[in-house]
Motif scaffolding. Structure first.
Motif, PDB file in Angstrom:
ATOM      1  N   UNK A 150       0.809  -1.215   0.000  1.00  0.00           N
ATOM      2  CA  UNK A 150       0.000   0.000   0.000  1.00  0.00           C
ATOM      3  C   UNK A 150       0.838   1.258   0.000  1.00  0.00           C
ATOM      4  N   UNK A 151       1.877   1.289   0.833  1.00  0.00           N
ATOM      5  CA  UNK A 151       2.756   2.465   0.858  1.00  0.00           C
ATOM      6  C   UNK A 151       3.473   2.652  -0.468  1.00  0.00           C
ATOM      7  N   UNK A 152       3.867   1.550  -1.102  1.00  0.00           N
ATOM      8  CA  UNK A 152       4.501   1.652  -2.413  1.00  0.00           C
ATOM      9  C   UNK A 152       3.513   2.231  -3.427  1.00  0.00           C
ATOM     10  N   UNK A 153       2.272   1.745  -3.405  1.00  0.00           N
ATOM     11  CA  UNK A 153       1.261   2.262  -4.336  1.00  0.00           C
ATOM     12  C   UNK A 153       1.075   3.770  -4.178  1.00  0.00           C
TER      13      UNK A 153
ATOM     14  N   UNK B 103      -4.358   8.182  -9.513  1.00  0.00           N
ATOM     15  CA  UNK B 103      -3.394   8.828  -8.616  1.00  0.00           C
ATOM     16  C   UNK B 103      -3.772   8.472  -7.177  1.00  0.00           C
ATOM     17  N   UNK B 104      -3.064   7.528  -6.559  1.00  0.00           N
ATOM     18  CA  UNK B 104      -3.398   7.103  -5.204  1.00  0.00           C
ATOM     19  C   UNK B 104      -3.179   8.210  -4.165  1.00  0.00           C
ATOM     20  N   UNK B 105      -4.103   8.275  -3.197  1.00  0.00           N
ATOM     21  CA  UNK B 105      -3.969   9.243  -2.101  1.00  0.00           C
ATOM     22  C   UNK B 105      -4.091   8.578  -0.736  1.00  0.00           C
ATOM     23  N   UNK B 106      -4.521   7.333  -0.683  1.00  0.00           N
ATOM     24  CA  UNK B 106      -4.650   6.635   0.593  1.00  0.00           C
ATOM     25  C   UNK B 106      -5.035   5.188   0.367  1.00  0.00           C
ATOM     26  N   UNK B 107      -4.962   4.406   1.431  1.00  0.00           N
ATOM     27  CA  UNK B 107      -5.356   3.003   1.328  1.00  0.00           C
ATOM     28  C   UNK B 107      -5.717   2.452   2.695  1.00  0.00           C
ATOM     29  N   UNK B 108      -6.422   1.360   2.653  1.00  0.00           N
ATOM     30  CA  UNK B 108      -6.593   0.491   3.809  1.00  0.00           C
ATOM     31  C   UNK B 108      -6.624  -0.922   3.262  1.00  0.00           C
ATOM     32  N   UNK B 109      -6.511  -1.908   4.123  1.00  0.00           N
ATOM     33  CA  UNK B 109      -6.413  -3.276   3.629  1.00  0.00           C
ATOM     34  C   UNK B 109      -7.106  -4.249   4.573  1.00  0.00           C
ATOM     35  N   UNK B 110      -7.399  -5.426   4.025  1.00  0.00           N
ATOM     36  CA  UNK B 110      -7.932  -6.512   4.839  1.00  0.00           C
ATOM     37  C   UNK B 110      -7.589  -7.833   4.174  1.00  0.00           C
ATOM     38  N   UNK B 111      -7.678  -8.902   4.942  1.00  0.00           N
ATOM     39  CA  UNK B 111      -7.419 -10.243   4.426  1.00  0.00           C
ATOM     40  C   UNK B 111      -8.732 -10.812   3.913  1.00  0.00           C
ATOM     41  N   UNK B 112      -8.735 -11.260   2.670  1.00  0.00           N
ATOM     42  CA  UNK B 112      -9.928 -11.836   2.051  1.00  0.00           C
ATOM     43  C   UNK B 112      -9.734 -13.331   1.896  1.00  0.00           C
ATOM     44  N   UNK B 113     -10.644 -14.108   2.446  1.00  0.00           N
ATOM     45  CA  UNK B 113     -10.612 -15.559   2.309  1.00  0.00           C
ATOM     46  C   UNK B 113     -11.830 -15.974   1.481  1.00  0.00           C
TER      47      UNK B 113
ATOM     48  N   UNK C  62      -4.569 -10.424   0.177  1.00  0.00           N
ATOM     49  CA  UNK C  62      -4.773  -9.113   0.779  1.00  0.00           C
ATOM     50  C   UNK C  62      -5.525  -8.256  -0.236  1.00  0.00           C
ATOM     51  N   UNK C  63      -6.573  -7.610   0.217  1.00  0.00           N
ATOM     52  CA  UNK C  63      -7.290  -6.662  -0.630  1.00  0.00           C
ATOM     53  C   UNK C  63      -6.893  -5.267  -0.169  1.00  0.00           C
ATOM     54  N   UNK C  64      -6.382  -4.492  -1.105  1.00  0.00           N
ATOM     55  CA  UNK C  64      -6.026  -3.107  -0.808  1.00  0.00           C
ATOM     56  C   UNK C  64      -7.101  -2.218  -1.395  1.00  0.00           C
TER      57      UNK C  64
ATOM     58  N   UNK D 131      -1.884  -4.661 -11.845  1.00  0.00           N
ATOM     59  CA  UNK D 131      -0.760  -5.515 -12.250  1.00  0.00           C
ATOM     60  C   UNK D 131       0.532  -5.068 -11.569  1.00  0.00           C
ATOM     61  N   UNK D 132       0.736  -3.763 -11.428  1.00  0.00           N
ATOM     62  CA  UNK D 132       1.931  -3.258 -10.756  1.00  0.00           C
ATOM     63  C   UNK D 132       1.921  -3.641  -9.281  1.00  0.00           C
ATOM     64  N   UNK D 133       0.755  -3.606  -8.644  1.00  0.00           N
ATOM     65  CA  UNK D 133       0.658  -3.991  -7.235  1.00  0.00           C
ATOM     66  C   UNK D 133       1.034  -5.460  -7.056  1.00  0.00           C
ATOM     67  N   UNK D 134       0.537  -6.310  -7.942  1.00  0.00           N
ATOM     68  CA  UNK D 134       0.873  -7.739  -7.863  1.00  0.00           C
ATOM     69  C   UNK D 134       2.358  -7.944  -8.132  1.00  0.00           C
TER      70      UNK D 134
END
Length: 135
Positions: free
Chosen positions: A19-22, A31-41, A53-55, A93-96
């Protein structure tokens, strides 16, 4: 269940790293300005589709639609209110690709450990989410 094998701390650090890299990137109109994340099963049987991980990436609002947007076919009308698909695909694709340069924690899909959802900044603010760093 995979969560028995997952290192939640390692997954959190991994997600924050991606997320910080994005946040330091730009993908055309995305143009990213923020993120949060969670684990998706997604599946009770993790061998079929392992967790990832879903960002949730908050980005600047998409470009305004052209003045003649109402004269376009319906599918195109919907598209003009979103970011160009090539830009969102490039960001995902860049995130992956970036995620695969990191050590993927146990319990995540080894080839696609992350996926990205996009939220417009105005949408995030309207939902009460902070528009700055959301993690």
């Amino acid at each position: 269940m995979v969560t028995e094998f997952a290192d939640k701390h390692a997954i959190d650090e991994f997600a924050r790293s991606v997320g910080n890299w994005l946040l330091t990137q730009r993908f055309g109109s995305v143009v990213p300005v923020g993120f949060r994340h969670f684990l998706w099963e997604p599946s009770p049987d993790w061998r079929i589709e392992p967790p990832r991980v879903v960002i949730e990436l908050t980005v600047e609002d998409p470009p305004p639609p052209p003045e003649n947007w109402r004269s376009l076919p319906f599918e195109d009308q919907v598209r003009v209110w979103h970011w160009p698909e090539a830009d969102t695909d490039a960001a995902e694709m860049a995130a992956v690709a970036y995620a695969l340069t990191r050590e993927v924690p146990a319990g995540l899909a080894p080839l696609t450990p992350v996926s990205v959802r996009f939220f417009a900044r105005s949408e995030a603010e309207g939902n009460g989410r902070a528009a700055a760093r959301l993690d």
